[in-house]
Design an enzyme around this catalytic site. Structure first.
Site, PDB file in Angstrom:
ATOM      1  N   ASP A 117       0.927 -38.554  -8.473  1.00  7.44           N
ATOM      2  CA  ASP A 117       2.329 -38.311  -8.776  1.00  7.44           C
ATOM      3  C   ASP A 117       2.591 -36.821  -8.508  1.00  7.44           C
ATOM      4  O   ASP A 117       1.701 -36.078  -8.088  1.00  7.44           O
ATOM      5  CB  ASP A 117       2.639 -38.734 -10.222  1.00  7.44           C
ATOM      6  CG  ASP A 117       4.132 -39.050 -10.390  1.00  7.44           C
ATOM      7  OD1 ASP A 117       4.941 -38.522  -9.600  1.00  7.44           O
ATOM      8  OD2 ASP A 117       4.495 -39.801 -11.316  1.00  7.44           O
ATOM      9  N   GLU A 138      13.133 -40.168 -15.920  1.00  3.35           N
ATOM     10  CA  GLU A 138      11.841 -39.647 -16.385  1.00  3.35           C
ATOM     11  C   GLU A 138      11.928 -39.040 -17.788  1.00  3.35           C
ATOM     12  O   GLU A 138      12.672 -39.540 -18.640  1.00  3.35           O
ATOM     13  CB  GLU A 138      11.285 -38.658 -15.364  1.00  3.35           C
ATOM     14  CG  GLU A 138      11.033 -39.337 -14.013  1.00  3.35           C
ATOM     15  CD  GLU A 138      10.268 -38.487 -13.047  1.00  3.35           C
ATOM     16  OE1 GLU A 138       9.265 -37.888 -13.440  1.00  3.35           O
ATOM     17  OE2 GLU A 138      10.670 -38.432 -11.873  1.00  3.35           O
TER      18      GLU A 138
HETATM   19  C1  BGC Z   1       7.797 -39.708 -10.663  1.00  2.00           C
HETATM   20  C2  BGC Z   1       7.438 -40.794  -9.669  1.00  2.00           C
HETATM   21  C3  BGC Z   1       8.079 -40.519  -8.341  1.00  2.00           C
HETATM   22  C4  BGC Z   1       7.670 -39.137  -7.881  1.00  2.00           C
HETATM   23  C5  BGC Z   1       8.233 -38.764  -6.529  1.00  2.00           C
HETATM   24  C6  BGC Z   1       7.584 -38.317 -10.099  1.00  2.00           C
HETATM   25  O1  BGC Z   1       8.080 -37.326 -10.940  1.00  2.00           O
HETATM   26  O2  BGC Z   1       7.030 -39.876 -11.823  1.00  2.00           O
HETATM   27  O3  BGC Z   1       7.816 -42.042 -10.148  1.00  2.00           O
HETATM   28  O4  BGC Z   1       7.727 -41.506  -7.425  1.00  2.00           O
HETATM   29  O5  BGC Z   1       8.134 -38.184  -8.822  1.00  2.00           O
HETATM   30  O6  BGC Z   1       9.557 -38.478  -6.577  1.00  2.00           O
END
Ligand code: BGC
Length: 624
Positions: free
Chosen positions: A304, A491
């Site tokens: 991630d 998030e």
């Molecule tokens: C998130 C992911 C995402 C990634 C790319 C991260 O902060 O947890 O779900 O795919 O960012 O944008």
């Protein structure tokens, strides 16, 4: 086909590469004659290519960067980049054609390198190609969980793949296969359900829709995420620690991944969270032993955001991570750090080869060596009527009718006067939630979307008035449709934590007021809740005549009116049990329907249909 491969791989190189490339060509020729197993053919190509790669080229393949800030375009060649990600930040262009053009330019730079290995272009297309203003935006996964409709979910993913390609992408970071245990978590809506079985069923449909046939006609790569335990952290904290028992991990969290691996998901993203105190990014037991060796996952394990610098550098590579989201200044740190580790022997060459083999395998499966560029005829498909029709169907099927006293629904289209109340009724940004146009969503209308109010206006033949701020100046109306709920978040920004932050698990005072003021006036009150998770709305349900939970329906707000006015019946069933009080959620874990002591306001699977018969309309709980 063979000639193209020849050209891509051998461009401007020495005789040795020429021979290897010729061998790849000959193996392809033999393959054509004897129609061998396509899987084996790909493995041969991967091995041949891997055998001529330098360490720098291999580490380059393991690097994923943003097309702005992290690199200048030329770095694609000098740093031998394997993948480009686009999330929030400067747009690649003003329209789809310019987006594709930008990515075509970057692809050409990659193809001009010694080996000409094409790039993967990744995007968080989690409910449609949601980074593009004007794309078809589908309900977030929680709404699709309510639909329980695999066929529909597969179709939605296939449409998303088309709109992704139309804007230049070939890899989505979706589906999220979290099993949310606590409504305080800010990502509940990204997951299909608290049911592991339902999550498996819909995730597989989604992967199938994105990818197509992995050995024949792969469209875009799918990513099952976030491995493992992202949704079950204590107190619902994004990136926190999951402390379930091994038995629960095995019977509830792992099954969707087992199925996703069997379905051939191209990638799996590791989570920010820890599992039983061990950070997932560096969890060799879960990544290498369980996922790769025991389950047989042969795709890419991707980190991630900034996973390398955040979770222990080379420890994550040793644990089995194959590609690194080397963003926000991580690129040189990652590339140099890994190279040093291979040279000093702390990371084995075999580990690097395993990572690169997986990345190349997916690039071959995608057909990128033959067709590295997106289809430039696809622009017209973005937000087209056919796609929006499917999105509207998804909206209809995602709605869950929680209450319908005196059968106030369906509304008669000829109702003389309907007042629509609340700012959520006329704001497509609000109705779509996070990951819409921008990472945190937008607080305004965006291109091509239809608001809930517009849908009601379209379907009603009576007078429809709008009381945006709930001032209650239409008390002579026959019915009030009151739209309330959460504002967008994504998030950790959507975590509730100790409840002192911006988001709450209850409606704000203003929204509570909308409902109480209209419900005291003898008007039929129909409440539509827009939210990324079940909220504690027991009082508001009591005050309303009818209560519909609409989750985050996306761009086609008129799907709601189609059901309210009875053109279609309700069919959605709760994908989560519904809490009665805040106390239901304040513990380590929130309401769980497998917990026998928990008696929710509504059970998992609850949902009324027309006509209102509570006892006959709950579905039996077929999922665990
Ligand atoms: C998130 C992911 C995402 C990634 C790319 C991260 O902060 O947890 O779900 O795919 O960012 O944008």
């Amino acid at each position: 086909m063979i000639t193209l491969e020849f050209m891509n791989l051998g461009k401007g190189n020495n005789w040795f590469i020429g021979i290897i490339v010729a061998l790849i060509g000959i193996s392809s020729l033999i393959s054509c004659i004897s129609t061998p197993d396509p899987k084996e053919v790909i493995e041969q190509k991967v091995d041949s290519l891997l055998s001529i790669m330098t360490l720098d080229e291999k580490i380059g393949q393991m690097s994923q960067v943003r097309h702005f800030k992290d690199i200048i375009d030329e770095d694609i060649a000098t740093k031998l980049i394997g993948s480009v990600i686009h999330t929030q930040g400067p747009l690649p262009g003003n329209n789809a054609k310019e987006w594709q053009q930008k990515f075509i330019e970057l692809q050409k730079i990659a193809l001009s390198t010694r080996l000409g290995i094409p790039l993967l272009f990744g995007v968080d297309a989690v409910h449609g190609q949601n980074t593009y203003n004007g794309a078809t935006i589908f309900p977030h996964n929680i709404g699709l969980g309510a639909s329980q409709n695999e066929e529909l979910v597969e179709k939605i993913a296939a449409i998303t793949a088309i709109e992704m390609e139309a804007t230049g992408f070939n890899w989505t970071f979706s589906p999220c296969m979290a099993i949310p245990y606590n409504e305080k978590w800010g990502r509940v809506y990204e997951a299909f359900s608290e049911s592991s079985d339902l999550t498996s069923k819909l995730s597989i449909a989604s992967i199938r829709g994105y990818q197509g046939d992995v050995y024949n006609d792969v469209k875009v790569l799918a990513t099952a995420k976030h491995y493992l335990g992202d949704g079950s952290t204590d107190y619902g904290i994004e990136g926190g620690n999951t402390s379930l028992s091994m038995a629960e991990i095995d019977s509830i969290l792992l099954p969707p991944y087992r199925k996703a691996v069997l379905e051939g998901t191209g990638a799996i993203m590791v989570g920010f969270n820890s599992l039983l105190g061990n950070t997932m990014h560096a969890n060799k037991v879960m990544i290498t032993d369980t996922l790769k060796n025991s389950m047989g996952f042969d795709g890419i394990v991707v980190t991630d955001w900034q996973g390398y610098s955040r979770f222990g550098g080379n420890k994550i590579i040793d644990a089995g991570v194959d590609m690194v989201m080397a963003v926000e200044g991580d690129l040189d740190y990652f590339q140099n750090g890994l190279k040093d580790a291979v040279i000093d022997g702390s990371i084995q060459q075999d580990r690097i080869d395993d990572a690169v083999r997986r990345i190349l395998r997916q690039k071959f499966r995608l057909g990128l060596f033959e067709n590295p560029f997106p289809d430039t005829t696809l622009y017209k498909t973005i937000g087209c009527e056919e796609h929006r029709n499917i999105a509207r169907k998804a909206v209809r099927e995602s709605l869950v009718l929680l209450k319908n006293n005196r059968n106030v629904l369906p509304l008669n289209k000829e109702t003389k006067k309907i007042v629509v109340v609340g700012e959520h009724a006329n704001n497509s940004g609000y109705q779509s939630g996070g990951w819409t146009v921008a990472w945190q969503g937008v607080w305004d209308n965006y291109q091509g979307a239809t608001t809930i109010l517009e849908g009601i206006q379209k379907h009603s033949v009576g007078l429809v008035v709008y009381d945006e701020n709930g001032i209650g100046d239409h008390l002579d109306a026959d019915a009030a449709i009151i739209v309330v709920g959460e504002t967008p978040y994504a998030e950790f920004k959507g975590d509730i934590g100790d409840g002192t932050g911006y988001h709450k698990l209850t409606l704000n005072k203003k929204h509570q007021q909308y409902i109480s003021s209209y419900s005291q006036k003898g008007i039929e009150v129909i409440v539509i809740l827009i939210s990324g998770r079940p909220l504690v709305v027991t009082d508001q349900i009591n005050q309303a005549d009818a209560f519909v939970t609409a989750w985050l329906p996306g761009s086609e707000g008129d799907g709601i009116a189609e059901v309210l006015f009875g053109n279609y019946n309700f069919s959605g069933k709760l994908p989560h049990s519904w809490p009665k009080t805040i106390d239901d959620i304040s513990g380590k874990y929130g309401p769980n329907f497998w917990d026998e002591d928990y008696s929710p306001l509504y059970k998992f699977g609850f949902g009324l249909t027309y006509p209102d018969k509570y006892s006959n309309n709950t579905v039996s709980i077929a999922y665990k």
